[in-house]
Enzyme design. Structure first.
Site, PDB file in Angstrom:
ATOM      1  N   ARG A 162       0.824  -1.213   0.000  1.00  0.00           N
ATOM      2  CA  ARG A 162       0.000   0.000   0.000  1.00  0.00           C
ATOM      3  C   ARG A 162       0.854   1.258   0.000  1.00  0.00           C
ATOM      4  O   ARG A 162       0.561   2.238   0.676  1.00  0.00           O
ATOM      5  CB  ARG A 162      -0.950   0.044   1.207  1.00  0.00           C
ATOM      6  CG  ARG A 162      -1.999  -1.051   1.254  1.00  0.00           C
ATOM      7  CD  ARG A 162      -3.004  -0.882   0.118  1.00  0.00           C
ATOM      8  NE  ARG A 162      -4.175  -1.709   0.322  1.00  0.00           N
ATOM      9  CZ  ARG A 162      -4.263  -2.992  -0.046  1.00  0.00           C
ATOM     10  NH1 ARG A 162      -3.247  -3.576  -0.642  1.00  0.00           N
ATOM     11  NH2 ARG A 162      -5.382  -3.658   0.174  1.00  0.00           N
ATOM     12  N   SER A 237     -10.765  -0.704   2.881  1.00  0.00           N
ATOM     13  CA  SER A 237     -10.037  -0.805   4.153  1.00  0.00           C
ATOM     14  C   SER A 237      -9.691   0.598   4.633  1.00  0.00           C
ATOM     15  O   SER A 237      -9.038   1.348   3.905  1.00  0.00           O
ATOM     16  CB  SER A 237      -8.725  -1.555   3.972  1.00  0.00           C
ATOM     17  OG  SER A 237      -8.946  -2.840   3.463  1.00  0.00           O
ATOM     18  N   GLU A 333      -5.310   4.022   6.157  1.00  0.00           N
ATOM     19  CA  GLU A 333      -4.884   3.817   4.771  1.00  0.00           C
ATOM     20  C   GLU A 333      -5.446   4.944   3.897  1.00  0.00           C
ATOM     21  O   GLU A 333      -4.854   5.323   2.906  1.00  0.00           O
ATOM     22  CB  GLU A 333      -5.424   2.457   4.296  1.00  0.00           C
ATOM     23  CG  GLU A 333      -4.866   2.001   2.986  1.00  0.00           C
ATOM     24  CD  GLU A 333      -5.788   1.036   2.266  1.00  0.00           C
ATOM     25  OE1 GLU A 333      -6.868   1.465   1.804  1.00  0.00           O
ATOM     26  OE2 GLU A 333      -5.423  -0.137   2.160  1.00  0.00           O
TER      27      GLU A 333
END
Ligand code: EPU
Length: 337
Positions: A162, A237, A333
């Protein structure tokens, strides 16, 4: 192209949060984009792609630039491989479906991820054992500083979990305008080892899956676990899965021997944040118009008119509680704006 004022950003973010953009412009080609970036009267700019990885916590006084560059092009091909360039404003999932229709393999496991092609390299999107970087060749990006176009190959992007250079050294310095991929045309390399995919294929009664079967299996898994942002606002997420040292993991196992983990290296493991959040008692919790999704504790949701600041407050409470219980920090995130 024209600059609009006091525009609601609700349709432009998958969380479905109401926030007003003082100035807003949608650009559909590079010369418009360059023109807009050269405007001196709006020094502060916010770049908007698919709006799938952001939480708006306030109105935006900046010029919001909606990158709406469309187009998919085959650059070169032989019997085995094809190089495809997709412009930044293409919807990611529609691009995956286009690949499935053409029997181009490589991103079938990334089916149904919300967002646009242009933002996919920023956080190196990933799911079910595959990451964007696996098929990524390069991307073009325009510099906000000098308006020149630069090409970033895979190593220049410095992809991680990520993560990429566009979240670190080059954060907010470029707008990605297109991404080039390398896909297989035959002898596709399938990724079916991720537990839920194998069992989904079994349910579908498929023993020799095609890339199209894998795409269907992923769509079915995601639909069963993750809320559809068109129905319940969310940003996928909300947190990253934390990476902790083996030593910290051993401490965790003393109190929670059942704690799941993914191996990262011989020194580190990744813990599913969804498990930590569920264990902390937040899964399925609803506070008025916002809460934690009932099937996946990593996903915070907006049931209707939630404010970004409410969701931010909830995320901080979750982080504090998880830290208190497990001594593990979990990091957002999504971009908080
Ligand atoms: N788990 C729980 N409770 C939950 C959710 C998860 O206990 O509510 C535990 C279970 O042990 C489960 C494990 O977490 O087996 C893994 O869950 P899952 O397969 O759903 O994956 P994840 O680690 O929660 C990551 C990505 C997802 C991606 C899936 C599948 C991150 C932050 N998230 O989630 O990405 O779809 O793997 O590959 O890495 C996204 O980024 O928006 C996203 C949805």
């Amino acid at each position: 192209m024209h600059i609009q004022h006091d525009i609601s950003l609700k349709p432009y973010n998958t969380f479905g949060i109401e926030a007003i953009a003082k100035h807003f412009v949608s650009v559909s080609n590079i010369s418009e984009l360059k023109e807009v970036l050269a405007f001196n009267e709006y020094p502060d700019k916010l770049i908007l792609g698919g709006g799938s990885n952001m939480l708006l916590t306030k109105n935006q006084n900046k010029l919001v630039i909606h990158v709406n560059l469309k187009g998919i092009e085959i650059l070169s091909e032989n019997d085995d491989f094809v190089h495809v360039k997709a412009n930044a404003g293409e919807n990611w999932h529609e691009f995956v479906l286009w690949c499935m229709k053409n029997n181009f393999g490589g991103i079938e496991n990334l089916s149904l991820i919300p967002g646009n092609v242009g933002t996919s390299p920023i956080q190196n999107i990933g799911a079910y054992g595959v990451e964007l970087k696996d098929t990524f060749i390069s991307c073009s990006a325009i510099s906000l500083e000098n308006l020149s176009i630069y090409n970033f190959d895979k190593s220049a992007c410095n992809f991680g979990y990520r993560d990429s250079i566009f979240k670190k050294q080059e954060k907010d310095k470029f707008i990605i305008t297109s991404v080039t991929f390398k896909f297989s045309k035959r002898n596709h390399k399938l990724h079916v080892n991720y537990g839920t995919i194998a069992s989904e294929l079994e349910i579908m009664n498929i023993s020799n899956p095609t890339i199209q079967d894998i795409s269907k299996a992923v769509i079915s898994i995601r639909e069963s676990k993750l809320p559809n942002p068109k129905i319940i606002g969310n940003s996928g997420s909300f947190f990253k899965n934390p990476v902790i040292s083996i030593h910290e993991f051993e401490n965790l196992l003393q109190n929670f021997p059942e704690a799941p983990s993914y191996s990262v290296s011989d020194k580190e493991v990744k813990i599913p944040a969804g498990w930590l959040i569920e264990k902390a008692g937040f899964k399925g919790k609803r506070f008025g118009d916002y809460g934690v999704h009932k099937n996946q504790a990593l996903v915070l949701v907006n049931y209707g008119e939630a404010k970004g600041s409410d969701i931010l407050k909830l995320s901080k409470l979750i982080q504090k509680t998880v830290f208190r219980l497990f001594n593990i920090s979990i990091e957002a995130e999504v971009n908080i704006l």
